[in-house]
Design an enzyme around this catalytic site. Structure first.
Site, mmCIF file in Angstrom:
data_model
loop_
_atom_site.group_PDB
_atom_site.id
_atom_site.type_symbol
_atom_site.label_atom_id
_atom_site.label_comp_id
_atom_site.label_asym_id
_atom_site.label_seq_id
_atom_site.Cartn_x
_atom_site.Cartn_y
_atom_site.Cartn_z
ATOM 1 N N TYR A 145 0.837 -1.094 -0.150
ATOM 2 C CA TYR A 145 -0.142 -0.053 0.044
ATOM 3 C C TYR A 145 0.715 1.331 0.040
ATOM 4 C CZ TYR A 145 -3.369 3.533 1.768
ATOM 5 O OH TYR A 145 -4.140 4.556 1.827
ATOM 6 N N ASP A 240 9.432 2.820 -0.790
ATOM 7 C CA ASP A 240 8.430 3.712 -0.013
ATOM 8 C C ASP A 240 8.910 3.249 1.586
ATOM 9 O OD1 ASP A 240 6.439 4.437 1.640
ATOM 10 O OD2 ASP A 240 4.785 3.683 0.098
ATOM 11 N N LYS A 272 4.893 9.168 8.711
ATOM 12 C CA LYS A 272 4.788 8.568 9.998
ATOM 13 C C LYS A 272 6.064 9.157 11.032
ATOM 14 C CE LYS A 272 2.216 4.721 8.029
ATOM 15 N NZ LYS A 272 0.966 4.402 8.540
HETATM 16 C C1 LIG Z 1 4.058 2.294 3.052
HETATM 17 C C2 LIG Z 1 3.185 3.411 3.071
HETATM 18 N N1 LIG Z 1 3.096 4.150 2.078
HETATM 19 C C3 LIG Z 1 2.359 5.485 2.031
HETATM 20 C C4 LIG Z 1 1.221 5.487 3.046
HETATM 21 C C5 LIG Z 1 0.384 6.663 2.845
HETATM 22 O O1 LIG Z 1 0.552 7.368 3.903
HETATM 23 P P1 LIG Z 1 -0.576 8.558 4.494
HETATM 24 O O2 LIG Z 1 -1.666 7.632 5.304
HETATM 25 O O3 LIG Z 1 0.070 9.360 5.256
HETATM 26 O O4 LIG Z 1 -1.107 8.959 3.395
HETATM 27 C C6 LIG Z 1 1.130 4.396 4.176
HETATM 28 C C7 LIG Z 1 0.087 4.653 5.162
HETATM 29 O O5 LIG Z 1 -0.210 3.894 5.868
HETATM 30 C C8 LIG Z 1 2.021 3.350 4.130
HETATM 31 O O6 LIG Z 1 2.083 2.258 5.121
#
Ligand SMILES: Cc1ncc(COP(=O)(O)O)c(C=O)c1O
Length: 448
Positions: A145, A240, A272
């Protein structure tokens, strides 16, 4: 011993009347486990207190950010001082420079741009990769995700090298028509799509170590293989680290494998932990790629609250306090909890596997065989009914787990002996509740 939940239930009723599903992000709802979400009034250290006055050891940690625990006094003091200076100016500020310097010092990036959410970070990284390469195809993995970016809310098409279908209504086919979705940890699938589409691929994006299908570690050398494949075909490798960055190690997942194996991603996304509990995220990478971003270059990207002084102050304070000792404590705490969960489930005869990347871990209630959970198909074998019973038994004993079987459990520097003991004491009850749910649902595998 169910607890009083009438205040949470009343707030949930009110929320349902004004907000879809009563929550502002779907995973906060208890749809996957049943029951009423707990509305939290306050949090301190490792503990949450709900509006009914119940306390819970928090193993969600705001889905990752709260590395130091809740309401850390030094972070709070820095934030209060920042608020007293005003909350947003729409101009450059000192803390955003210092936060960017801290990120560049720790992570494999030469330049960094601050944004407000992980979704913005991955969306912008992909735009930049397309702008830099002049290509349009994006490769991702099933079960990873990256936020709710249209092009990444994609499901695999009918074959490996066929373009993806929208993963949700509202995403037009055109938005995923340039996305290829592959099984995680599958080198042959990666080789095949690059062989067939390599000259059109702008980037491959992967969770540096997936946590969004539960924790599914990359097999040894997998990220390096991805980086090398991208390099061969002139595509960018986007790692990511929104979840893993500054959590798994001081340098994120890259610190576990890239730094030792000698490769670097072209672009990295963060979120985060680096926001310290505020909406701050970032993307960064090679200077020659980042150089293309507006206003230096032609690729447009912007944000009214990007680099917000309060958020960057919280993030900076958090990163500066996240010392080697903090990571050692997180490691030790995760080790105790992983072992205790496994022991309790074995004693109750529940098939399971506990998987971890650094201090991030998940408990899968399934028997995946010798190879463990390697990809999204494996992860989906987890017994969600048994997990729901496990979750509620933990909640009733004062432990707040992720209300979904497909999530990582997070610990913080504030998880002390008392918090750990509360979790360890609750686990055997929860394991027995999971076993009982499996008795009622016998098609799921059940053996120790
Ligand atoms: C690996 C990863 N990338 C992107 C995101 C998206 O981040 P946000 O919820 O701050 O938009 C998340 C959210 O949990 C994530 O775990």
């Amino acid at each position: 011993m169910p607890r009083r939940t009438s205040e949470s239930a009343a707030l949930f009723e009110r929320a349902l009347a004004v907000t879809p599903g009563g929550v502002n992000s779907p995973v906060r709802a208890f749809n996957a486990v049943g029951g009423t979400p707990r509305f939290i009034e306050s949090a301190r250290g490792a503990w949450l207190t709900d509006v009914d006055g119940n306390d819970y050891v928090d193993l969600v940690c705001s889905w990752g950010p709260m590395l130091l625990g809740h309401a850390h006094p030094e972070v709070q003091a820095a934030v209060q001082a920042a608020v007293a200076r005003g909350t947003s100016y729409g101009t450059p500020t000192r803390p955003e420079v210092e936060l960017a310097e801290e990120i560049v010092a720790r992570a494999p990036v030469e330049r960094v741009r601050l944004v407000s959410s992980g979704t913005e970070a991955t969306m912008s990284a992909i735009r930049l990769a397309r702008g830099f390469t002049g290509r349009d195809v994006v490769v991702k993995f099933a079960g990873c995700y990256h936020g709710h970016v249209d092009a990444l809310l994609a499901s695999a098409g009918s074959g490996l090298a066929t373009f993806a279908l929208p993963g949700t209504p509202g995403v037009p086919e055109s938005a995923t028509a340039l996305t290829l979705v592959l099984p995680y940890n599958d080198r042959a699938a990666v080789e095949k799509v690059f062989a067939e589409h390599g000259d059109r691929i702008a980037c491959l994006i992967t969770e540096a170590a997936p946590g969004n299908m539960g924790v599914v570690p990359p097999e040894p050398g997998f990220n390096g293989f991805l980086a090398e494949t991208c390099r061969q075909y002139g595509a960018l490798f986007v790692s990511d680290e929104v979840m893993t960055g500054f959590r798994v190690t001081r340098q994120g997942q890259w610190g576990l494998d890239g730094a030792t194996e000698g490769w670097r991603p072209d672009l990295v996304t963060f979120g985060k932990v680096m926001g310290g509990g505020f909406p701050a995220a970032a993307f960064g990478g090679r200077a020659d790629v980042m150089h293309l971003l507006s206003p230096e270059g032609p690729v447009y990207q912007a944000g009214t609250l990007s680099g917000n002084p309060v958020a960057t102050t919280a993030g900076l304070a958090t990163l500066r306090l996240a010392t080697d000792e903090v990571y050692a404590h997180l490691d030790a705490t995760a080790e105790i909890l992983k072992a205790a969960a496994s022991q309790a489930l074995s004693a109750a005869g529940v098939a399971h596997v506990v998987q971890a990347t650094g201090t991030m871990f998940s408990v899968f209630l399934c028997d995946p065989g010798a190879g463990g959970v390697r990809d999204f198909d494996d992860a989906q074998r987890t017994d969600t009914t048994a997990y729901a019973a496990f979750f509620h038994a933990m909640l009733d004993r004062g432990v707040y787990l992720p209300p979904s079987a497909y999530e990582a459990w997070f610990v913080s520097a504030a998880h002390d002996d008392r918090a750990v003991a509360t979790v360890v004491d609750a686990l055997p009850h929860a394991a027995r509740a999971a076993a009982a749910a499996q008795e009622d649902n016998p098609q799921m595998t059940r053996h120790a």
